[in-house]
Each structure stands twice: as C-alpha cells, then as structure tokens.
Design a protein around this motif. Structure first.
Motif, PDB file in Angstrom:
ATOM      1  N   GLN A 113     -29.898  13.464  47.379  1.00 51.22           N
ATOM      2  CA  GLN A 113     -31.119  13.035  48.532  1.00 51.22           C
ATOM      3  C   GLN A 113     -32.202  12.131  47.538  1.00 51.22           C
ATOM      4  N   LEU A 114     -32.646  12.850  46.804  1.00 54.94           N
ATOM      5  CA  LEU A 114     -33.842  12.519  45.906  1.00 54.94           C
ATOM      6  C   LEU A 114     -33.827  12.080  44.787  1.00 54.94           C
ATOM      7  N   GLY A 115     -32.227  12.111  44.189  1.00 54.69           N
ATOM      8  CA  GLY A 115     -31.652  10.811  43.301  1.00 54.69           C
ATOM      9  C   GLY A 115     -33.010  11.007  41.925  1.00 54.69           C
ATOM     10  N   TRP A 116     -32.817  12.399  41.578  1.00 50.50           N
ATOM     11  CA  TRP A 116     -33.774  12.759  40.634  1.00 50.50           C
ATOM     12  C   TRP A 116     -32.907  13.578  39.491  1.00 50.50           C
ATOM     13  N   THR A 117     -33.209  12.962  38.056  1.00 56.25           N
ATOM     14  CA  THR A 117     -32.158  13.777  37.479  1.00 56.25           C
ATOM     15  C   THR A 117     -32.738  15.227  36.934  1.00 56.25           C
ATOM     16  N   LEU A 118     -31.529  15.846  36.727  1.00 58.59           N
ATOM     17  CA  LEU A 118     -32.286  17.228  35.731  1.00 58.59           C
ATOM     18  C   LEU A 118     -31.763  17.865  34.567  1.00 58.59           C
ATOM     19  N   LYS A 119     -30.584  16.809  34.184  1.00 61.64           N
ATOM     20  CA  LYS A 119     -30.193  16.812  32.866  1.00 61.64           C
ATOM     21  C   LYS A 119     -31.040  16.470  31.878  1.00 61.64           C
ATOM     22  N   GLY A 120     -31.119  17.417  31.199  1.00 55.82           N
ATOM     23  CA  GLY A 120     -32.182  16.632  30.294  1.00 55.82           C
ATOM     24  C   GLY A 120     -33.566  17.171  30.103  1.00 55.82           C
ATOM     25  N   LYS A 121     -34.070  17.568  31.096  1.00 53.68           N
ATOM     26  CA  LYS A 121     -35.589  17.212  31.851  1.00 53.68           C
ATOM     27  C   LYS A 121     -35.915  18.518  31.525  1.00 53.68           C
ATOM     28  N   ASN A 122     -37.141  18.765  31.063  1.00 56.95           N
ATOM     29  CA  ASN A 122     -38.740  19.952  31.319  1.00 56.95           C
ATOM     30  C   ASN A 122     -38.758  20.209  32.876  1.00 56.95           C
ATOM     31  N   ILE A 123     -38.420  21.736  32.789  1.00 58.14           N
ATOM     32  CA  ILE A 123     -38.378  21.844  34.455  1.00 58.14           C
ATOM     33  C   ILE A 123     -39.435  23.384  34.242  1.00 58.14           C
ATOM     34  N   LEU A 124     -40.399  23.218  34.769  1.00 58.81           N
ATOM     35  CA  LEU A 124     -41.666  24.586  35.576  1.00 58.81           C
ATOM     36  C   LEU A 124     -41.338  24.902  36.072  1.00 58.81           C
ATOM     37  N   VAL A 125     -40.711  25.655  36.511  1.00 59.39           N
ATOM     38  CA  VAL A 125     -40.718  26.288  38.315  1.00 59.39           C
ATOM     39  C   VAL A 125     -41.864  28.024  38.299  1.00 59.39           C
TER      40      VAL A 125
END
Ligand code: ATR
Length: 276
Positions: A113-125
């Motif tokens: 829906q948003l079209g954001w990429t998760l692959k290869g990204k630095n994610i903070l939860v």
C-alpha cells in the motif's frame, strides 16, 4: 448466511464488523459478522458456544489472543512463532485452526500500500510486547539489513529476540542506548509501544529523525498519533499510521475463511472517512 464474529474485551471500538461487511459486499459473500465481549476469563466458553452453534470463523483481539492460541486445535507456523492467534477458522474435519495475520497486515501495508522497501534497510522497532511478537517473523522475512528492538525493559526484549534471532539480524537495546546510533541511521521506525495509546512517548533522541526517515505507528486514530506528530515536528516527511495494517490483517483473515482476497484500498478509504 455464514456466521463470523470478533471477540475482545472491550469490543465496541472494533472496526472489524465494518471492514468484513465491506469485503463481503465487494466479493458478493452473504455473511453475518457480530461482536462478542466475554468476561476476561471467559474466552474458551464463548469460542465453544460460537463454533458449537455453527460459527465458521472468529477474529480475536485484546486481551484474548493467547487464549485463542491455546483454544486452537492446530496452528499455522506464523501463529506458532507469534505466540498469539487473531484468526480462528473451522476446518472441514471439524477442528479449529489458529492463525495470526497481523504480520501479514503490517508488511503488506508497508510494502504494497505504502510502497516502502524493507529489504536491505535499517529498521528500528519501539516496544517488545505482544504487538511486536506478532509481526517479527514477517518483518525479518523481508530481509532488512538490521532490525533493532528498543524497549524500556531490556530483559523482555532479549527474551523476545531469542525466539526470532535465527530468522535474521535482530538486536535489542534500551531506549538509553539509542543516542549511540549515528543521526538518521534508521531508514524506518515502527512504533509498537502501548504507551502511545495513552498519548505517551518513550524517551527518543531527536537525531533518530532525518527528513527521509520513514515513520510508522501500529496504532491509528482520527488524529495523527503522538509518535507521528513528534516525527513530523522533527521534519520526517514520510509517515503512516496503522489503519492499513488493520485492514490488511482483516483481508488475510477474510481470504483464509472465504478463499478470495478482497481489495484493501477502497475499504481503507471508507474506514478513514468513518473515523472522522
Ligand atoms: P502490546 O500487545 O500492545 O504490545 P504489551 O505486550 O503489554 O502490549 O507490550 C507493551 C509494550 O509497550 C512493551 O514493550 C512496553 O514496555 P516494557 O516491556 O518495558 O513494559 C511498552 N510500554 C508500555 N508503556 C510504556 C511507557 N510508558 N514507556 C515506554 N514503553 C512502554
């Protein structure tokens, strides 16, 4: 008519009856979808009553997702890892399958829906409670470069991470350790603390936010959440609340029950109007 329901306590606030009615219209299914609100120790009795009287599927929300996990005769792999069930489905052999569609809802909202990429990204939860446990597998399967869990109680985050660490690059920190990351290090920050429901924010360094930092809040409301307002005030240009996750998890439940995947977008728009 096929019978479904959502079970929680409280339940009046639930948007699931609205969402499933919209999906049913869209796909020409004739269903009834009710709310049920048993006492906090009364989930199993309500579930037995419902499936005993011809119910076909049930959504489960707080505080009953662990009760539903225990009630199910069998579990999908993602529900097993999540340690929680938000969807019960009557099977052909009369048994009850437990599934968890929350991670699917979050990841499809973010990537489709948003079209954001998760692959290869630095994610903070932010947070390490049940809401995070429900989505970690699906997030890690997107192959981020790094997934950091920040939590008030480090031991709780460590215990949670130990269940998922084989799936990807998972780290845990206390909030106090966040200033050690370079400014703008994280591509995506997902807020999943229950503090935000009460309008509170954990202590977050302002340097987390750069103009391109994508900010997602797993909660939603008529007004932007406190986390999203904080991010906006620091110049984060790309933000979303959890309405799409809500509709996405419902769509996956609907698919499990009816064998057809409904369109999420028009229902998100209708629900957004409904909230105003
Ligand atoms: P949920 O199912 O919504 O995740 P939960 O399992 O009770 O609910 O988890 C709540 C999360 O919000 C936890 O990560 C909790 O932090 P702790 O593990 O330290 O308890 C976090 N949380 C709740 N209130 C908070 C607050 N005031 N500040 C920071 N974090 C908070």
């Amino acid at each position: 008519t096929k019978h479904y329901q959502v079970v929680g306590n409280p339940i009046a606030q639930s948007k699931s009856p609205f969402i499933h009615a919209e999906f049913a219209k869209q796909t020409q299914q004739v269903i009834s979808y009710q709310r049920a609100c048993p006492e906090v120790d009364g989930f199993a009795i309500e579930a037995q009553r419902f499936f005993g009287s011809g119910g076909l599927g049930m959504n489960v929300t707080a505080p009953f997702k662990l009760d539903a996990y225990n009630f199910a005769d069998s579990l999908t792999p993602r529900a097993t890892l999540a340690g929680a069930v938000n969807t019960l489905a009557l099977q052909d052999d009369g048994s009850i399958l437990g599934d968890n569609t929350d991670g699917y809802g979050l990841v499809t909202d973010i990537t489709q829906q948003l079209g954001w990429t998760l692959k290869g990204k630095n994610i903070l939860v932010l947070g390490a409670g049940g809401a995070v446990r429900g989505v970690l597998q699906l997030l890690l399967e997107q192959r981020p470069a790094q997934l950091v869990l920040a939590n008030r109680t480090l031991a709780k985050a460590e215990a949670l991470a130990s269940v998922f660490t084989h799936l990807g690059p998972l780290e845990v920190v206390e909030f106090a350790a966040l200033p050690a990351f370079p400014a703008g290090h994280f591509d995506l920050i997902i807020n999943a603390t229950s503090a935000s429901l009460a309008g509170d924010l954990p202590p977050l360094p302002e340097a987390l936010i750069a103009p391109e930092t994508h900010c997602y809040d797993m909660t939603y409301g008529a007004q932007p959440t406190v986390f999203l307002r904080w991010a906006e005030s620091l110049g984060a240009g790309v933000r979303a609340d959890g309405l799409g996750m809500l509709v996405g998890q419902a769509a996956e439940s609907f698919r499990l029950w009816h064998g057809v995947m409904p369109e999420v977008k028009p229902v998100m728009a209708a629900l957004r109007q409904h909230l105003k």
